[in-house]
Design an enzyme around this catalytic site. Structure first.
Site, PDB file in Angstrom:
ATOM      1  N   CYS A 177       0.861  -1.178   0.000  1.00 25.43           N
ATOM      2  CA  CYS A 177       0.000   0.000   0.000  1.00 25.43           C
ATOM      3  C   CYS A 177       0.903   1.236   0.000  1.00 25.43           C
ATOM      4  O   CYS A 177       2.079   1.142  -0.368  1.00 25.43           O
ATOM      5  CB  CYS A 177      -0.994  -0.018   1.163  1.00 25.43           C
ATOM      6  SG  CYS A 177      -0.287   0.241   2.807  1.00 25.43           S
TER       7      CYS A 177
ATOM      8  N   ASP B 236      -8.353   3.604   1.501  1.00 21.41           N
ATOM      9  CA  ASP B 236      -7.381   3.988   2.524  1.00 21.41           C
ATOM     10  C   ASP B 236      -8.127   4.566   3.718  1.00 21.41           C
ATOM     11  O   ASP B 236      -8.782   5.610   3.604  1.00 21.41           O
ATOM     12  CB  ASP B 236      -6.403   5.013   1.951  1.00 21.41           C
ATOM     13  CG  ASP B 236      -5.214   5.258   2.867  1.00 21.41           C
ATOM     14  OD1 ASP B 236      -5.272   4.880   4.062  1.00 21.41           O
ATOM     15  OD2 ASP B 236      -4.225   5.829   2.382  1.00 21.41           O
TER      16      ASP B 236
ATOM     17  N   ASN C 243       2.374   1.531   4.429  1.00 22.54           N
ATOM     18  CA  ASN C 243       2.589   0.276   5.155  1.00 22.54           C
ATOM     19  C   ASN C 243       2.265   0.387   6.638  1.00 22.54           C
ATOM     20  O   ASN C 243       2.900  -0.223   7.478  1.00 22.54           O
ATOM     21  CB  ASN C 243       4.020  -0.235   4.940  1.00 22.54           C
ATOM     22  CG  ASN C 243       4.230  -1.692   5.356  1.00 22.54           C
ATOM     23  OD1 ASN C 243       5.308  -2.050   5.799  1.00 22.54           O
ATOM     24  ND2 ASN C 243       3.225  -2.529   5.228  1.00 22.54           N
TER      25      ASN C 243
ATOM     26  N   CYS D   1      -1.477   0.848   7.433  1.00 22.76           N
ATOM     27  CA  CYS D   1      -2.916   0.568   7.552  1.00 22.76           C
ATOM     28  C   CYS D   1      -3.323  -0.662   6.747  1.00 22.76           C
ATOM     29  O   CYS D   1      -3.451  -1.752   7.297  1.00 22.76           O
ATOM     30  CB  CYS D   1      -3.755   1.778   7.102  1.00 22.76           C
ATOM     31  SG  CYS D   1      -3.521   3.277   8.070  1.00 22.76           S
ATOM     32  N   ARG D   2      -3.512  -0.471   5.447  1.00 21.84           N
ATOM     33  CA  ARG D   2      -4.076  -1.541   4.616  1.00 21.84           C
ATOM     34  C   ARG D   2      -3.165  -2.753   4.496  1.00 21.84           C
ATOM     35  O   ARG D   2      -3.612  -3.888   4.691  1.00 21.84           O
ATOM     36  CB  ARG D   2      -4.409  -1.008   3.223  1.00 21.84           C
ATOM     37  CG  ARG D   2      -5.513   0.028   3.248  1.00 21.84           C
ATOM     38  CD  ARG D   2      -5.717   0.667   1.911  1.00 21.84           C
ATOM     39  NE  ARG D   2      -4.581   1.530   1.575  1.00 21.84           N
ATOM     40  CZ  ARG D   2      -4.436   2.158   0.424  1.00 21.84           C
ATOM     41  NH1 ARG D   2      -5.344   1.985  -0.533  1.00 21.84           N
ATOM     42  NH2 ARG D   2      -3.409   2.939   0.199  1.00 21.84           N
ATOM     43  N   SER D   3      -1.908  -2.540   4.136  1.00 20.89           N
ATOM     44  CA  SER D   3      -1.054  -3.709   3.889  1.00 20.89           C
ATOM     45  C   SER D   3      -0.730  -4.498   5.158  1.00 20.89           C
ATOM     46  O   SER D   3      -0.730  -5.727   5.102  1.00 20.89           O
ATOM     47  CB  SER D   3       0.203  -3.344   3.098  1.00 20.89           C
ATOM     48  OG  SER D   3       0.959  -2.354   3.728  1.00 20.89           O
TER      49      SER D   3
END
Length: 163
Positions: free
Chosen positions: A7, A126, A10, A12-14
């Site tokens: 993402c 995001d 690195n 939140c999402r990933s």
């Protein structure tokens, strides 16, 4: 099989996707599949995931507090089989940075896993500027994609067993 979820920062999402994938793979007995995460940017290198990401994953029984943000490196294109991106901008950035000799295949995480987001572009939104409900939504997306990834990987294992 080695998978890298990518993402922007690195945090939140990933890392949430990494945690969801690891948990699903472990429950499925597919621990041989290696999972990591990275960001295209360097703003958060060395930092733990966002506190809201940690709390969201924890509510679902997954501990990501020990993860640390890192930036995508040229070596990742050789080390990993797949670079799985959170959204279309990450996908474009990852493709543009591919070094000569980088053999990793690149796709959106949701598209690669086979998880249909219902007509969108496959982007994991995001949640960084949002609240807890945004992190919960992202968890539902990455966890569903992780479940679809397990089904894909099981299917690949069954196909190889027939050869």
């Amino acid at each position: 099989m080695q998978l890298l979820v990518v993402c922007l920062g690195n945090i939140c999402r990933s890392p949430m996707a990494e945690g969801a994938l690891r948990a699903r793979l472990q429950r499925a007995g597919l621990e041989h599949v290696q999972v990591d995460s990275a960001g295209t940017g360097d703003w958060h290198v060395g930092e733990p995931p966002d506190r809201r990401a940690i709390a969201t994953a924890a509510r679902h029984g997954v501990d990501i507090a020990g993860l640390r943000a890192r930036q995508l490196q040229a070596a990742d294109y050789r080390r990993f089989d797949w670079l799985l991106c959170a959204d279309l901008q990450n996908l474009r950035d990852v493709q543009a940075r591919r070094p000569d000799g980088g053999g990793a295949r690149i796709d959106l995480f949701t598209r690669w896993s086979g998880h249909d987001l219902g007509g969108g572009d496959g982007a994991i939104p995001d949640p960084y500027t949002g609240g807890e409900e945004h992190f919960e939504h992202v968890w539902s997306v990455v966890d569903a994609a992780a479940g679809a990834a397990v089904r894909r990987l099981r299917g690949a294992a069954v196909s190889r067993g027939r050869d």
